[in-house]
Scaffold this motif. Structure first.
Motif, mmCIF file in Angstrom:
data_model
loop_
_atom_site.group_PDB
_atom_site.id
_atom_site.type_symbol
_atom_site.label_atom_id
_atom_site.label_comp_id
_atom_site.label_asym_id
_atom_site.label_seq_id
_atom_site.Cartn_x
_atom_site.Cartn_y
_atom_site.Cartn_z
ATOM 1 N N GLN A 29 0.709 2.415 -36.685
ATOM 2 C CA GLN A 29 1.120 2.689 -35.315
ATOM 3 C C GLN A 29 0.844 4.138 -34.934
ATOM 4 O O GLN A 29 0.479 4.429 -33.804
ATOM 5 N N ALA A 30 0.984 5.036 -35.889
ATOM 6 C CA ALA A 30 0.735 6.449 -35.618
ATOM 7 C C ALA A 30 -0.764 6.716 -35.489
ATOM 8 O O ALA A 30 -1.184 7.561 -34.694
ATOM 9 N N ASP A 31 -1.586 5.991 -36.259
ATOM 10 C CA ASP A 31 -3.032 6.180 -36.225
ATOM 11 C C ASP A 31 -3.683 4.899 -36.730
ATOM 12 O O ASP A 31 -3.703 4.648 -37.937
ATOM 13 N N GLY A 32 -4.199 4.102 -35.825
ATOM 14 C CA GLY A 32 -4.814 2.827 -36.186
ATOM 15 C C GLY A 32 -6.061 2.962 -37.034
ATOM 16 O O GLY A 32 -6.532 1.992 -37.620
ATOM 17 N N ARG A 33 -6.613 4.181 -37.127
ATOM 18 C CA ARG A 33 -7.826 4.414 -37.919
ATOM 19 C C ARG A 33 -7.528 5.039 -39.276
ATOM 20 O O ARG A 33 -8.444 5.365 -40.027
ATOM 21 N N VAL A 54 -2.263 -5.535 -44.868
ATOM 22 C CA VAL A 54 -2.788 -5.384 -43.504
ATOM 23 C C VAL A 54 -3.551 -6.639 -43.103
ATOM 24 O O VAL A 54 -3.386 -7.148 -41.992
ATOM 25 N N LYS A 55 -4.381 -7.160 -44.006
ATOM 26 C CA LYS A 55 -5.134 -8.379 -43.698
ATOM 27 C C LYS A 55 -4.191 -9.530 -43.376
ATOM 28 O O LYS A 55 -4.399 -10.271 -42.415
ATOM 29 N N ARG A 56 -3.136 -9.683 -44.162
ATOM 30 C CA ARG A 56 -2.172 -10.764 -43.920
ATOM 31 C C ARG A 56 -1.474 -10.582 -42.578
ATOM 32 O O ARG A 56 -1.336 -11.528 -41.796
ATOM 33 N N LEU A 57 -1.046 -9.357 -42.278
ATOM 34 C CA LEU A 57 -0.366 -9.088 -41.011
ATOM 35 C C LEU A 57 -1.288 -9.356 -39.820
ATOM 36 O O LEU A 57 -0.846 -9.876 -38.784
ATOM 37 N N LEU A 58 -2.565 -9.013 -39.972
ATOM 38 C CA LEU A 58 -3.541 -9.294 -38.909
ATOM 39 C C LEU A 58 -3.810 -10.789 -38.799
ATOM 40 O O LEU A 58 -3.818 -11.348 -37.694
ATOM 41 N N ARG A 64 -1.532 -6.207 -34.230
ATOM 42 C CA ARG A 64 -2.877 -6.034 -33.703
ATOM 43 C C ARG A 64 -3.152 -4.544 -33.734
ATOM 44 O O ARG A 64 -2.261 -3.749 -33.457
ATOM 45 N N ILE A 65 -4.357 -4.175 -34.050
ATOM 46 C CA ILE A 65 -4.743 -2.772 -34.013
ATOM 47 C C ILE A 65 -5.633 -2.603 -32.793
ATOM 48 O O ILE A 65 -6.663 -3.272 -32.673
ATOM 49 N N TYR A 157 4.163 3.147 -27.277
ATOM 50 C CA TYR A 157 4.018 1.708 -27.327
ATOM 51 C C TYR A 157 4.438 1.101 -28.647
ATOM 52 O O TYR A 157 4.959 0.017 -28.673
ATOM 53 N N PRO A 158 4.194 1.794 -29.764
ATOM 54 C CA PRO A 158 4.612 1.163 -31.028
ATOM 55 C C PRO A 158 6.127 1.041 -31.106
ATOM 56 O O PRO A 158 6.846 1.986 -30.788
ATOM 57 N N ILE A 159 6.591 -0.140 -31.501
ATOM 58 C CA ILE A 159 8.023 -0.312 -31.709
ATOM 59 C C ILE A 159 8.360 0.074 -33.130
ATOM 60 O O ILE A 159 7.537 -0.010 -34.029
ATOM 61 N N ARG A 160 9.550 0.505 -33.315
ATOM 62 C CA ARG A 160 10.012 0.901 -34.641
ATOM 63 C C ARG A 160 11.040 -0.125 -35.112
ATOM 64 O O ARG A 160 12.154 -0.162 -34.609
#
Length: 163
Positions: A29-33, A54-58, A64-65, A157-160
């Protein structure tokens, strides 16, 4: 699942994410890259673990990134919040039509006096007036309330989620 494990997981509909997923998500969320190797070093797990998580979450569409445009840095910083009261009979069709409009940057179904809240990024006052007048011409839109944003001071925008 034991009581202690239950405290370390958050249920998102039919999916569960644990503390490690939340930690990884906060970095993204802080840096998608950000690199997976950096995240792995920071939280003390193998890079392969981060990559897999990350792959599983996507894949499960839990995250979404994407990139967000800071409208304050652009030539046009004109943003209006619009609240709409839409006839229940035409709610879904109106919602779908509004979603397709390129300058609508945010749209949500809400509770209260209005049932749709949206953000419209406009080029100039004439653009906003034309858009509002277009909506006023729609019989399914019962009432419109608008606010013009003068300056955005924070857009997080990112929720915590509690990790």
């Amino acid at each position: 699942m034991s009581e202690s494990n239950h405290k370390d997981t958050v249920s998102i509909q039919d999916h569960e994410i644990d503390r490690l997923d939340l930690q990884i998500t906060e970095y993204l969320q802080a840096d998608g890259r950000i690199s997976y190797s950096y995240i792995a070093r920071e939280i003390g797990v193998p890079e392969a673990t981060v990559r897999y998580r990350v792959k599983r979450l996507l894949d499960e569409e839990i995250i979404r990134i994407s990139a967000f445009i800071d409208t304050g840095k652009l030539k046009y910083e004109n943003v209006a919040y619009l609240e709409l009261d839409v006839s229940p009979l035409f709610f879904e069709s109106t919602l779908h039509a509004l979603v397709e409009i390129r300058k609508v940057s945010y749209i949500a179904s809400v509770t209260g006096e209005f049932n749709i809240m949206m953000e419209y990024v406009y080029e100039d006052n004439d653009d906003l007036i034309d858009f509002i007048n277009w909506m006023k011409g729609k019989s399914e839109i019962v009432k419109i309330h608008s606010r013009t944003i003068l300056k955005i001071h924070k857009a997080q925008y990112p929720i915590r989620l509690k990790s």
